[in-house]
Write an enzyme that holds these catalytic residues in place. Structure first.
Site, mmCIF file in Angstrom:
data_model
loop_
_atom_site.group_PDB
_atom_site.id
_atom_site.type_symbol
_atom_site.label_atom_id
_atom_site.label_comp_id
_atom_site.label_asym_id
_atom_site.label_seq_id
_atom_site.Cartn_x
_atom_site.Cartn_y
_atom_site.Cartn_z
ATOM 1 N N TYR A 175 43.057 10.614 32.232
ATOM 2 C CA TYR A 175 43.452 12.439 32.407
ATOM 3 C C TYR A 175 45.156 12.874 31.452
ATOM 4 C CZ TYR A 175 41.146 10.963 36.803
ATOM 5 O OH TYR A 175 40.239 10.646 37.738
ATOM 6 N N ASP B 140 36.106 15.672 44.137
ATOM 7 C CA ASP B 140 34.678 15.497 43.225
ATOM 8 C C ASP B 140 33.477 15.190 43.728
ATOM 9 O OD1 ASP B 140 36.825 15.936 42.285
ATOM 10 O OD2 ASP B 140 36.110 15.012 40.039
ATOM 11 N N GLU C 211 44.650 4.473 40.949
ATOM 12 C CA GLU C 211 44.110 6.012 41.353
ATOM 13 C C GLU C 211 43.766 6.049 42.689
ATOM 14 O OE1 GLU C 211 41.099 7.470 38.799
ATOM 15 O OE2 GLU C 211 41.109 9.264 39.832
HETATM 16 C C1 GLC Z 1 40.056 13.781 39.639
HETATM 17 C C2 GLC Z 1 39.912 14.147 41.315
HETATM 18 C C3 GLC Z 1 40.841 15.268 41.458
HETATM 19 C C4 GLC Z 1 42.463 14.726 40.247
HETATM 20 C C5 GLC Z 1 41.989 14.922 39.179
HETATM 21 C C6 GLC Z 1 42.741 14.308 38.182
HETATM 22 O O1 GLC Z 1 38.634 14.768 39.547
HETATM 23 O O2 GLC Z 1 38.853 14.270 41.366
HETATM 24 O O3 GLC Z 1 41.576 15.397 42.660
HETATM 25 O O4 GLC Z 1 43.247 16.345 39.688
HETATM 26 O O5 GLC Z 1 41.614 13.526 39.227
HETATM 27 O O6 GLC Z 1 44.339 12.954 38.347
#
Ligand code: GLC
Length: 439
Positions: free
Chosen positions: A29, A169, A411
């Site tokens: 991310y 999600d 996570e």
């Molecule tokens: C995933 C999670 C979401 C979160 C993102 C970044 O998509 O489902 O809730 O904000 O990751 O961590």
């Protein structure tokens, strides 16, 4: 006790710090996410309150002119590689999107008022009032946008237009809705032909985490298709909800907004202001509308399909979120706590599973379909305390801290074994552990 956890958590946040904001987890991310940054600031405030303020100020960069806060503000790093985000989102199709940064086109649970309030708690009085004066107007605009754009039938509930927007999600409610709406046929055919391998080549998440712990290719593709549809409709809520596809009155999102309104009123009061009359009325109405999501027979709350106008009776951790909202009766709160203590459903060794153990959807290591998430625990601990369930709150706090201490800042976690799943060095796990330790 937990001294090591504090230091390790700080190290995770330092590692993911990109200057003015923090990424949820390095490679997986690499951008700024809305509710992640809110949770992150709640941890940061304990040892660097100025940095915590910067984290939230960075979110203002992405606010759309109509008031929406997008779930993602892209960092320039994305330009360096091919990823689906880059191909799919193009927020410039909407006239309200900012010019100076690229963002997604949907929002995320509105944790901002809570985060601003909690960061304010750590400032001296003068700095706090200044902070509140700065942050109140953008949040009012955000909440007004939600009520004006996302409740077209005037039901007092907000509709979420994409699974990403809910923050959970691939939670079962979304999969039910997907099935009810009918996934595009070519996706099913592709799945049968085994085209998953190709999809895996394009997906970023499966390059950085075990694919058995992520959503399936069929789910990922369906969500991308839903997203493309939103882009074609220029992320215009009115247009989208006039012809809805994946749209639900999401329990988590609605409960967080209810609580955020209460925080907003406290922020306004602290600086001698009042919320605009319309917003105050909508907030009050919202608190009673949450009862439309209660199912007497099941004795719990559910999300509701916007197009089918019926509850989506798939149990998940979302059912406990009205405790955090704080607007339900003590009797309903007690029923929820009984559910929380049920060993066959929500009380394995490492609670709280995102889907109960007896659900056909339950999978101990797959994303939002079973694993334990620290932000959910944090919200529910708060709700338990609020309703006076002190022992349950303490027990959950202890188990949550032990889980992270023993398995690192992951996570999410296997609720049966505690094994770490998903991304390593995950920011909100670190930040909320710090908060659970320090407050
Ligand atoms: C995933 C999670 C979401 C979160 C993102 C970044 O998509 O489902 O809730 O904000 O990751 O961590």
């Amino acid at each position: 006790m937990y001294d090591d956890l504090f230091q390790k958590s700080k190290a995770v946040l330092a590692k993911n710090d990109r200057g003015g904001w923090t990424v949820p987890a390095g490679d997986l991310y690499p951008h700024q996410w809305l509710w992640d940054s809110c949770f992150i600031s709640i941890g940061l405030r304990h040892y660097d309150v100025v940095r915590a303020q910067t984290e939230l100020r960075s979110l203002l960069r992405g606010q759309w002119q109509n008031g929406m806060f997008p779930d993602i503000i892209f960092s320039d790093a994305r330009r360096k590689g091919l990823d689906l985000d880059e191909l799919l989102w193009d927020s410039s199709v909407n006239q309200h999107a900012p010019n100076h940064v690229d963002t997604s086109g949907v929002s995320q649970p509105p944790m901002l008022a809570e985060a601003v309030w909690r960061v304010g708690e750590k400032l001296d009085e003068t700095a706090r009032l200044e902070w509140f004066r700065e942050m109140l107007p953008p949040i009012i605009k955000f909440h007004q946008w939600l009520y004006n754009e996302r409740d077209p039938r005037g039901e007092g509930l907000i509709t979420v237009i994409h699974p990403y927007e809910s923050g959970l999600d691939d939670s079962p409610a979304w999969l039910d809705e997907l099935e009810a709406q009918g996934a595009p046929r070519w996706i099913n055919i592709g799945e049968k032909l085994g085209l998953g391998i190709i999809v895996n080549l394009i997906r970023r998440d499966t390059r950085h985490a075990d694919s058995s712990q992520r959503m399936s290719n069929m789910e990922a593709l369906s969500f991308f298709v839903a997203l493309r549809r939103l882009r074609k409709q220029k992320y215009d809520s009115k247009l989208i909800l006039a012809n809805p596809y994946l749209a639900i009155q999401d329990l988590v999102f609605n409960c967080i907004l209810i609580r955020a309104n209460q925080r907003l009123a406290e922020i306004a009061k602290a600086i001698g202001e009042e919320l605009p009359g319309g917003l105050a009325k909508q907030a009050k109405r919202h608190e009673s509308a949450i009862e439309k999501l209660w199912d007497e027979e099941a004795g719990q709350y559910f999300s509701r399909s916007f197009s089918r106008k019926e509850l989506i009776k798939e149990p998940s951790v979302a059912t406990f979120m009205p405790l955090y909202a704080g607007c339900i009766s003590p009797a309903h709160a007690k029923q929820l706590v009984n559910l929380l203590n049920d060993k066959m459903r929500y009380a394995p060794t490492w609670p709280i599973p995102s889907v109960p153990l007896d659900s056909p959807y339950f999978n101990d290591s797959r994303y939002w379909q079973g694993p334990t998430w620290i932000n959910m625990n944090w919200l529910i601990i708060d709700g338990l305390e609020r309703y006076g369930f002190k022992d349950e709150a303490k027990d959950l706090r202890d188990k949550t801290l032990r889980l992270v201490e023993q398995n690192g800042c992951s996570e999410y976690y296997n609720p049966l074994t505690g094994a770490p799943n998903g991304a390593k060095n995950f920011s909100w796990t670190a930040a909320l552990s710090i908060d659970l330790l320090k407050s």
